[in-house]
Each structure stands twice: as structure tokens, then as C-alpha cells.
Enzyme design. Structure first.
Site, PDB file in Angstrom:
ATOM      1  N   LYS A 187      -1.317   6.903  -0.396  1.00  0.00           N
ATOM      2  CA  LYS A 187      -2.210   7.094   0.617  1.00  0.00           C
ATOM      3  C   LYS A 187      -1.303   7.019   2.064  1.00  0.00           C
ATOM      4  CE  LYS A 187      -5.127   4.011  -0.113  1.00  0.00           C
ATOM      5  NZ  LYS A 187      -4.428   3.362  -1.530  1.00  0.00           N
ATOM      6  N   ARG A 238     -13.715   1.314   2.135  1.00  0.00           N
ATOM      7  CA  ARG A 238     -13.309   1.176   0.567  1.00  0.00           C
ATOM      8  C   ARG A 238     -14.472   0.460   0.144  1.00  0.00           C
ATOM      9  NH1 ARG A 238      -7.643  -0.230   1.509  1.00  0.00           N
ATOM     10  NH2 ARG A 238      -6.691  -1.497  -0.172  1.00  0.00           N
ATOM     11  N   ARG A 280       8.055  -0.859  -4.114  1.00  0.00           N
ATOM     12  CA  ARG A 280       7.990  -0.638  -2.690  1.00  0.00           C
ATOM     13  C   ARG A 280       8.620  -1.538  -1.793  1.00  0.00           C
ATOM     14  NH1 ARG A 280       1.999   0.436  -0.461  1.00  0.00           N
ATOM     15  NH2 ARG A 280       1.610  -1.576  -1.620  1.00  0.00           N
ATOM     16  N   ARG A 299       6.055  -6.431   0.430  1.00  0.00           N
ATOM     17  CA  ARG A 299       4.666  -6.891   0.821  1.00  0.00           C
ATOM     18  C   ARG A 299       4.454  -8.244  -0.069  1.00  0.00           C
ATOM     19  NH1 ARG A 299       0.629  -2.000   1.808  1.00  0.00           N
ATOM     20  NH2 ARG A 299      -0.592  -3.235   0.558  1.00  0.00           N
ATOM     21  N   ARG A 316      -5.661  -6.177  -7.392  1.00  0.00           N
ATOM     22  CA  ARG A 316      -5.923  -5.257  -6.406  1.00  0.00           C
ATOM     23  C   ARG A 316      -6.407  -4.028  -7.424  1.00  0.00           C
ATOM     24  NH1 ARG A 316      -0.482  -4.340  -3.551  1.00  0.00           N
ATOM     25  NH2 ARG A 316      -1.633  -2.636  -2.397  1.00  0.00           N
TER      26      ARG A 316
END
Ligand code: AP5
Length: 217
Positions: A13, A86, A125, A158, A169
Site C-alpha cells: 500500500k 481499517r 522491509r 519498524r 498483524r
């Protein structure tokens, strides 16, 4: 113009919203980035959000809605929404807020991807805490290892990209966020499904092709 990007954690996203924002001249509003910036600045909202984010749970609707309504207002309703709505409650509030302003959602893009691909995307990431640029240790390396191409700051992982939080998540996504697609389908919105397992540039081309069709229709 208001575009909403849906999809699970790691679907791409943020990566795609940056490209959409540039092409269609929209403000990129990422609820996750806004929360992280509040945390970095030590605001009350950031403090309240921290424990939810670090455990892979959703921050309570009321906090998010207030934050995003303010952001949409600042963007004068010309934005691409990343990570919001969300929950079905957030989706309902967004509709009400837009209709109060005489606006509506112009396009909803849903990034479709299997959970099996997401763990590697998230654990690999690296992002820039200063400018939010996104990299990956395998598929999107910066020119100099560990350094942001755009602003020269040190890249970081992160805190919610650790494997155990990633698992939570994904569970949260299936339990609370996947229903948002059903909410929009029930309201007869057309959802643009995109195969998000393709490469970054292929996904961008697929989204642009569908949005260009809509814009010129
Ligand atoms: P948030 O920051 O929104 O995280 P997320 O939705 O879990 O999404 P991500 O940012 O992890 O993934 P992405 O889809 O943007 O993927 P990206 O482009 O980075 O939210 C964090 C937390 O904040 C939540 O858990 C919650 O606690 C809270 N929160 C936020 N919004 C909320 C809300 N509305 N309500 C309640 N709580 C909220 O890509 C991932 C990686 O994959 C990158 O390394 C990238 O380079 C790579 N990649 C991307 N696309 C491809 C591709 N096509 N091929 C190969 N690699 C790719």
C-alpha cells in the site's frame, strides 16, 4: 479526488500510494506514518497508540477517526488513503465525513495477495524514519546499504516488522479489516482488484491502467 487503497500488511500500500500520489497529484495520507510521526514527536496520541502498534493490534477507532478526519481536511479532500479505513466503523465515518464535505470516494483499489508472501516482505522491509521512503533488503535495495536514497538518513526496521508481531498483524487484518471490502461491496462501490504478488512496477502499471480508465470514463 479521493482514492482508498486496501490490502493486508505488506501488500504494498505505502509503496504504491507514493506513486499514485505523484501521478494524480494527491496528498498521500498513511495512517501508520501519521501515528509513527506522533510517536516520534512524543504526542499524547503517539503515547496512546504505541502499545497497540507494538502488539500488532488496531489503535481504537475514535483516535484514528479524529486523526484522519483532520488530515483529510488539511489535504482539502484531495488524497490517497493508505491504511484507513481499517474497520467497518472507520469506513462508515469516512463516508459521513466525505458526504458532509460534498465529496465521495472516487476509487477503491484492493491489493490481493496471499499471506505466505507477506512475512518475507515485512521482515525484509527497511524504511526511512525521516521521509518514510520504503526499501527491501532483497527486492528494493538502496544505492548505499542502510542509507536512504532520498534524504541520506539511516534506514531502520519498524518495531512491528518482527516475525511475532507480523503474525499478529495478519490475524488482526483477517479478523477486523478484511470486512471493509464487504462493507464497500454491500454499498455497491466498485472495487478494483489488483494482483499484488507481481513486481512493484507491474503492480503500479495495473493500478494506473485501471485508474486511468476510471478517470477518462
Ligand atoms: P501501517 O503502517 O498502516 O501498516 P500496515 O497496514 O500493516 O501496512 P504496512 O505499512 O506494513 O505495509 P504496506 O502495505 O504499506 O506495504 P509496503 O508498501 O510498505 O500500520 C501500522 C500500525 O498502525 C497498525 O498495526 C495499527 O496498530 C496502527 N494503525 C494504522 N492505521 C490504523 C487504522 N486505520 N486503524 C487502527 N490502527 C491503525 O511494502 C512492504 C515491503 O514489501 C517493502 O519492503 C516493499 O519494498 C516490499 N514490496 C512492496 N510491493 C512489492 C512487490 N510488488 N514485490 C516485492 N516487494 C514489494
Amino acid at each position: 479526488m479521493v482514492i482508498v487503497l486496501l490490502g493486508p500488511p505488506g501488500a504494498g500500500k505505502g509503496t504504491q500510494c507514493k506513486r499514485l500520489a505523484e501521478k494524480y497529484e494527491l496528498v498521500h495520507l498513511s495512517s501508520g506514518d501519521i501515528l509513527r510521526s506522533n510517536r516520534a514527536n512524543g504526542t499524547e496520541l503517539g503515547k496512546k497508540a504505541a502499545e497497540f502498534m507494538d502488539s500488532g493490534k488496531l489503535v481504537p477507532d475514535q483516535l484514528i477517526i479524529e486523526m484522519m478526519v483532520g488530515a483529510i481536511e488539511s489535504a482539502k479532500g484531495n488524497c490517497v488513503l493508505d491504511g484507513f479505513p481499517r474497520t467497518v466503523v472507520q469506513a462508515g465515518e469516512l463516508n459521513e465525513e466525505l458526504s458532509r464535505k460534498g465529496k465521495k470516494i472516487d476509487a477503491i483499489v484492493d491489493l490481493i495477495i496471499d499471506d505466505s508472501v507477506l512475512e518475507r516482505r515485512l521482515t525484509g522491509r527497511r524504511s526511512c524514519p525521516a521521509c518514510s521512503a520504503i526499501y527491501h533488503i532483497d527486492t528494493l535495495k538502496p544505492k548505499v546499504e542502510g542509507v536512504c536514497d532520498k534524504c541520506g538518513k539511516k534506514l531502520a526496521q519498524r518495531t512491528d516488522d518482527k516475525p511475532d508481531v507480523v503474525k499478529q498483524r495478519l490475524e488482526t487484518y483477517h479478523q477486523q479489516t478484511a470486512a471493509v471490502v464487504g462493507y464497500y461491496t454491500g454499498k455497491k462501490y466498485r472495487i478494483l482488484d489488483i494482483d499484488a504478488e507481481k513486481s512493484i512496477s507491474e503492480v503500479t502499471s495495473l493500478i494506473f491502467a485501471k485508474l486511468d480508465n476510471l478517470v477518462t470514463a
